[in-house]
Structure formats: C-alpha cells, structure tokens
Design a protein around this motif. Structure first.
Motif, mmCIF file in Angstrom:
data_model
loop_
_atom_site.group_PDB
_atom_site.id
_atom_site.type_symbol
_atom_site.label_atom_id
_atom_site.label_comp_id
_atom_site.label_asym_id
_atom_site.label_seq_id
_atom_site.Cartn_x
_atom_site.Cartn_y
_atom_site.Cartn_z
ATOM 1 N N LYS A 157 97.089 59.959 26.900
ATOM 2 C CA LYS A 157 96.886 58.550 27.278
ATOM 3 C C LYS A 157 95.421 58.130 27.215
ATOM 4 N N PRO A 187 84.781 50.457 40.233
ATOM 5 C CA PRO A 187 84.705 50.068 38.815
ATOM 6 C C PRO A 187 83.285 50.123 38.257
ATOM 7 N N SER A 188 82.310 49.620 39.020
ATOM 8 C CA SER A 188 80.936 49.645 38.502
ATOM 9 C C SER A 188 80.403 51.062 38.461
ATOM 10 N N ASP A 189 80.763 51.891 39.431
ATOM 11 C CA ASP A 189 80.286 53.280 39.421
ATOM 12 C C ASP A 189 80.899 54.048 38.265
ATOM 13 N N SER A 235 88.455 44.042 37.465
ATOM 14 C CA SER A 235 87.598 44.976 36.737
ATOM 15 C C SER A 235 87.954 45.055 35.262
ATOM 16 N N GLY A 236 89.179 44.685 34.924
ATOM 17 C CA GLY A 236 89.613 44.815 33.531
ATOM 18 C C GLY A 236 89.983 46.224 33.151
ATOM 19 N N MET A 237 89.998 47.152 34.097
ATOM 20 C CA MET A 237 90.314 48.556 33.799
ATOM 21 C C MET A 237 91.804 48.821 33.975
ATOM 22 N N THR A 238 92.285 49.814 33.246
ATOM 23 C CA THR A 238 93.665 50.273 33.400
ATOM 24 C C THR A 238 93.652 51.590 34.169
ATOM 25 N N LEU A 239 94.574 51.692 35.126
ATOM 26 C CA LEU A 239 94.676 52.915 35.930
ATOM 27 C C LEU A 239 95.955 53.645 35.584
ATOM 28 N N GLY A 240 95.878 54.960 35.601
ATOM 29 C CA GLY A 240 97.094 55.767 35.566
ATOM 30 C C GLY A 240 97.265 56.395 36.938
ATOM 31 N N ILE A 241 98.486 56.403 37.435
ATOM 32 C CA ILE A 241 98.710 56.937 38.791
ATOM 33 C C ILE A 241 99.801 57.987 38.743
ATOM 34 N N PHE A 243 92.685 59.099 29.121
ATOM 35 C CA PHE A 243 91.925 58.898 30.359
ATOM 36 C C PHE A 243 90.559 59.561 30.231
ATOM 37 N N PHE A 277 90.521 47.634 42.029
ATOM 38 C CA PHE A 277 90.252 47.504 40.599
ATOM 39 C C PHE A 277 90.649 46.151 40.033
ATOM 40 N N LYS A 313 88.806 54.380 31.979
ATOM 41 C CA LYS A 313 90.239 54.504 32.236
ATOM 42 C C LYS A 313 90.473 55.738 33.114
ATOM 43 N N THR A 366 81.899 52.705 35.415
ATOM 44 C CA THR A 366 81.265 52.205 34.191
ATOM 45 C C THR A 366 79.879 52.815 34.016
#
Lengths: 398, 176
Positions: free
Chosen positions: A89, A25-27, A60-66, A91, A57, A35, A29
């Motif tokens: 979406k 997540p930090s990398d 992290s507050g991030m949303t992932l698409g898989i 990304f 994650f 996303k 950002t």
C-alpha cells in the motif's frame, strides 16, 4: 561533582498536552512521510482512541491505514503480514497507538520494512541495527509497561536492542488516556519510579539526573489522582454520565513512563528493572510492582557506591522546601521512608492486591536462593521480607 | 489483512469558515492600523519595500497575506498564497492550532512556546509582525479578550483607545 565525560542519547521528541495529536501531520511531513500506518488494538478502538487520531489528520490531506487487531498474541507471522501490507500500500511511517504489545510489534515491523540489510533473525540481539529506520511515532493510550520508548523490542523468541528502535516522537495527549486496572496503573508508575530513582541515585551524569528528576516528580504528583477512582470511587451521574476526569494525571504518568524508557536505554546497570523482569517469570504480579518492591532494597544496596549521591533523591520526591529543611545525613533515610510508606500504603488501600514484599508477590525464598548466583543476595533477602538493610548506624556497603 | 481500513480524513468546514472570516478582518485591520497607529507605521517602515508576509495553517491554509508595496503602502493582499512571493511564512501546525489562536484561548507567545508556530524567513521581521498583531488586537477586541490574546496589555491614553478604535474599525470595514 563534575564527571570527566558523559554520554546521553535520546532520539525521541516528546509532545505532551492539549491538541498534541494535531501536530502529527506537520511532524510527519518534516521527516518526509505522507502516508502513515496506524497500529492499534481493539480496546483502543472501543474507547474511541482511533477516532481522535483520525480527527487529528483532518485538513492534512493525508491518507491513513489502520490495523486494530494487534494484541499480546501477535507473532512474527503477524509482522510478516503487516510488512507485506505496508509495502503493497506504499506506507512510509508507523504510528503505534496503544499498550506495550502494540509498541513492540510496531518496532519489529519497522525493522522489517526499513531498508536494513539482513532479516529479523540476523538483526536480533544487541546493537545489530546500525542505521536509522523509517519514522516511528508512539502514542500511549493508558497504562503501559513503562519502557515502550526504550530502544528494545521483543516478539516471540526474538529480542532486539538498538538506539534506532527508540521512536522518533512520543505524543501524549490527555484525550487518549483511559483508566486501566489498578495493577496496570500502579505497575507503570512503580516501574518508572524504580528506573528513574535508581538512575538518579547511581549516576553523576547531569543529563540523566535531569530527566530522572522530572519523571520522579511526575510520578509523585500524579499517582494519587490516578488512584482516586479505585480507592474513592464516585457514583456515576445518572444523566449525562461524565468520562474519567483524571486524564491529565494519567498523561503525567505516561510522560514519566516515556522518560523511564529513555533512561533505560542510557543506563546499563539498572538492577531494579532487570531483576524485576527476571522475577516476573516466577509470579503473576505485574513486573512494575515487583520493581517497586525491590526499589528500597536496591537503593540501600547501592548507597555505598561513590558514583552517585542517593540523598539528592529527596529533592524531586518532596520538593525544595522539605529538601532544604532536612539535614543532609537524614535525607536518604527519608527517601527510603517515603518509598516504604508509599508501598505499604498501596498494599493496605488495595487490600493486598499490590504487594509490599516479594513474599506478598508469591515468590518463595527457595526461588530466590536459586537466583543468588546471578543477583546480589542482600537485595533478594531484604526485598523478600521487607526488612531494611540498615544495621546500626551504617548502611551496608555494596 | 481483515482488520485493515484505509481512511482519508475529511476537512473542518465550519472552522475554516470562521478562520477565513477572522483572517480577512485582521488583515484589513492591519492595513487600517498602519495608517492610524504610529507604532504600527514605524514597524512597517523598518520592513523592506515589497515585503510580504503570510499567516495561516499547515498545510492548506486558510492564509492571510499582508504586504508593503514599493510605495511603502501597507495592503491586505487576500488569502491566496500561490501567485505571490512571500518573504515571511508564519505557519501554525494545524487548523486546530490556528483556531486556538483566533478564539483567543492561546496568545501568540504561548502558541509559540507550545511549538504550534513555525517561521520561515527573518526572525526579527517575524517578531515585528507579532508586535503589529498585538497592537491590532488591542484595537479590535474588548480589554477582557485582548488580555488573553496578547502578552501584556498596553497603557494607552483614553483618546487613543476611543478614537483609534473608531478609526481602525471603520477603516477595516470600509477597506481604506
């Protein structure tokens, strides 16, 4: 020996070890991504590899698409669907989790969705991509081809080559490592060893040598622990069965494979890799195993080249003590001896599943005769029979 | 695409609770040590007045904020970073990395060597904060745990070990 000028480009940061995934997540950002789209395969999802990435994650507050339907049959149409999904979406980064097929699809998708002028057909070829693409992170999950981190990708009949295809980061986390088949694990190790040994022995570039020496050491230290489950299997415990305990060794091999990808993008003249890939079309054997078979013959063939010093290969292979104890004139012979013992030992322990020679791999002499217009005949001949190239007291010069 | 899912991973509430507790305790211990220990006092004297630093996890904490006010007194300022001017941010890349630090599986130098820690602000001041935290951890933790948390266990007199620990722990609990 100090070369007049050197060049080396490695665009990838490599993250290895405990909770390496949690740095993602930090990398992301840091490169402006919020996303990411995760591409993976069903086999990785079944082994809970995707679960580890999702857990990384958390907070992290991030949303992932898989998307976990990527496999070896993916085509340009698959990339088209993924590109539409990526753009619809919103990304802004790609995480490729899994084997080399996923890595190739991710790279081609990255070309399609980055703001590069042209389409996939016009951008295919060497050096057509001239600007950085969207963030791409590669996460190996087991044995690969050994070149997922190189600046190349191929899908259907299209192939791409550019330094900008190298992933921005490679994350190697032991939790994701899974035991593949004997041929896959050995193929990855031999491909890395072949690429790095030839690079180390044929160049005076100190940066390439440093990377190559690290990868050779990793392969020599970690190959045997990775092969233990195949050659000395332990009966699983009845209660609370334990998962594979050689994740660290598998992660070591994955690191060596990542390094061989970096080196492949920096060395144009690696005969072992290119010839191994050409021969793979004539055999059902893993291309990495073919590269391992070719390696001693290629090193002998190129030992007459003044650009490198083959005898230095002994240092990363056996360590400082043995290197210092061996006279300089004997070191190259010992390198070849170690390589041949390694290959022959694998052949014996695997009951001939891993080939020693090109004839063991099912490649006939007639096939090789047809290839001598493009490749040096001594390499093909000696790799086919396994005969050393050395005659008398001198190596055959290139 | 049929196999596409969109996921927003949740949090780690238990780890957050543990880390909040640890950071609260360590923050107050820093405040107490600044009055008890000479070296901590000296380190804070070398920092400018009104200097605040924060230690926590990316991106949403938990955080610990400690500052030196205009009178030169060292205060634990709580866990809220939004309404304060922070001069030095010491951020661990994830809650997991902070958890490794505060369960003493990794020391601060090891955490830094493994690229888990990044600093925004003056580097000499960051080194001073690390030295302060090392001393505080020696006061708070038994030797066999403190040796895991810091680089080198200091040689102190028995008096400093016993009386210093009593004073720091008591002041930490009281908050004075």
């Amino acid at each position: 020996m100090n070369p007049a000028s050197i060049e080396f480009l490695c665009r990838s940061t490599t993250g290895f070890g405990k909770i390496a995934l949690e740095h993602l997540p930090s990398d992301l950002t840091a490169v402006g991504a919020q996303k990411p789209l995760v591409l993976t395969s069903k086999s990785v999802t079944r082994r809970k590899g995707t679960t580890h990435v999702i857990n990384a994650f958390r907070e992290s507050g991030m949303t992932l698409g898989i998307v976990d339907s990527i496999n070896g049959t993916a085509s340009v149409d698959t990339v088209g669907e993924l590109a539409a999904l990526y753009q619809d979406k919103g990304f802004d980064a790609i995480l490729a989790l899994g084997p080399h097929s996923v890595a190739h699809v991710a790279k081609v998708l990255n070309i399609a969705v980055s703001d590069t002028p042209g389409n996939l057909r016009t951008l295919s070829g060497n050096g057509k991509i001239k600007r950085p693409l969207n963030p791409l992170i590669y996460i190996p999950s087991g044995a690969g081809s050994g070149f997922e981190t190189a600046g190349e990708a191929s899908l259907d009949a299209l192939s791409f080559s550019s330094p900008f295809l190298m992933p921005d980061k490679v994350v190697i986390d032991p939790r994701l490592m899974a035991q593949d088949s004997l041929e896959a694990v050995t193929g990855e190790a031999m491909a890395s060893l072949a690429c790095c040994a030839e690079a180390h022995g044929t160049t005076a570039n100190p940066l390439i040598r440093s990377y190559a020496a690290t990868a050779i050491s990793l392969v020599m230290e970690n190959l045997e622990p990775c092969l233990q489950p195949f050659f000395n299997p332990k009966a699983p415990r009845r209660f609370f069965p334990k998962a594979a305990t050689n994740e660290k060794a598998l992660a070591g091999l994955a690191t060596a494979a990542a390094i061989s990808g970096y080196l492949f993008s920096n060395c144009d003249d690696l005969i072992t890799v290119k010839l191994g890939r050409s021969l793979a079309g004539f055999s059902s054997v893993n291309p990495g195993l073919l590269m391992g078979v070719l390696l001693p013959a290629v090193l002998e063939y190129r030992s007459g080249n003044a650009a490198g010093t083959m005898e230095r290969l002994l240092l990363p292979m056996t360590g400082l003590d043995n290197y210092c104890a061996t006279p300089k004139e004997q070191r190259f012979d010992q390198v070849l001896s170690i390589l041949r013992q390694l290959i022959n030992g694998l052949f014996q322990r695997s009951d001939a599943a891993i080939p020693r020679t090109l004839s063991d791999a099912g490649i006939s002499l007639n096939t090789l005769e047809q290839m001598t217009t493009d490749w040096p005949k001594p390499i093909l001949t000696h790799a086919h029979s396994g005969n050393p190239m050395k005659q008398g007291d001198h190596h055959v010069r290139a | 695409m049929e196999d596409f899912v969109e996921i927003k991973p949740k949090g780690k509430p238990l780890k957050r609770i543990y880390l909040n507790l640890m950071l609260w305790f360590v923050g107050r211990a820093i405040q107490a040590s600044a009055k008890v220990d000479k070296k901590v006092k000296q380190e804070f004297e070398d920092l400018p007045k009104g200097y605040n630093f924060a230690l926590g996890a990316f991106p949403n904490g938990p955080w610990m904020v400690v500052g030196k006010d205009d009178d030169g007194r060292v205060r634990y300022l709580g866990r809220n970073v939004k309404d304060k001017t922070i001069d030095l941010w010491m951020t661990l890349k994830s809650v997991e990395a902070l958890f490794l630090l505060f369960t003493f599986q990794e020391s601060t130098p090891v955490s830094n060597a493994r690229s888990r820690l990044f600093v925004e602000g003056d580097l000499p001041h960051a080194c001073a904060v690390v030295r302060i935290m090392d001393i505080v951890q020696v006061y708070l933790l038994p030797k066999f745990i403190a040796k895991l948390a810091i680089k080198r266990y200091p040689r102190w007199s028995l008096k400093q070990h016993i009386i210093g620990r009593i004073l720091v722990n008591a002041r930490t609990l009281i908050g004075y």
